[in-house]
Design an enzyme around this catalytic site. Sequence first.
Site, PDB file in Angstrom:
ATOM      1  N   GLY A  92       0.828  -1.144   0.034  1.00 12.65           N
ATOM      2  CA  GLY A  92      -0.119   0.060   0.036  1.00 12.65           C
ATOM      3  C   GLY A  92       0.794   1.272  -0.042  1.00 12.65           C
ATOM      4  O   GLY A  92       0.367   2.224   0.116  1.00 12.65           O
ATOM      5  N   HIS A  99       7.632   7.105   5.314  1.00 18.20           N
ATOM      6  CA  HIS A  99       6.705   7.951   6.233  1.00 18.20           C
ATOM      7  C   HIS A  99       6.117   7.033   6.983  1.00 18.20           C
ATOM      8  O   HIS A  99       5.893   5.736   6.867  1.00 18.20           O
ATOM      9  CB  HIS A  99       6.053   8.667   5.253  1.00 18.20           C
ATOM     10  CG  HIS A  99       5.060   7.920   4.411  1.00 18.20           C
ATOM     11  ND1 HIS A  99       5.508   7.304   3.280  1.00 18.20           N
ATOM     12  CD2 HIS A  99       3.714   7.627   4.584  1.00 18.20           C
ATOM     13  CE1 HIS A  99       4.485   6.635   2.650  1.00 18.20           C
ATOM     14  NE2 HIS A  99       3.465   6.881   3.226  1.00 18.20           N
TER      15      HIS A  99
END
Length: 113
Positions: A92, A99
């Site tokens: 995903g 991050h």
Amino acid sequence: MDCLFCKIVAGQIPSTKVYEDEYIYAFEDINPEAPVHVVIIPKEHIASIKELKEEHKALIGHIHYMANVIAKEKGIYDDGFRIVSNTGEKAGQTVFHLHFHLLGGREFRWPPG
């Protein structure tokens, strides 16, 4: 460099800043998945967890420590929160700059996704 998050750090793309220091930048996610959804990124461009080196250990510790601080500031510390980092397209990851999503303010299920 054509990296969305590098442009956010450089101030070329606006964001709602939550926290910033010399190593990291944290901002509100523009498509939140929870009442609190903060994205925490290193200022250094690192594509994903797979590109981490031994020299990044302190940086990753700092990110997680600051996630704790931000969780307290956002009022989600006591009830619990989730920290997620997707690595690779099949997991995903859509922005290839390391991050971490700090999510809270609602109940989460397991397994995710």
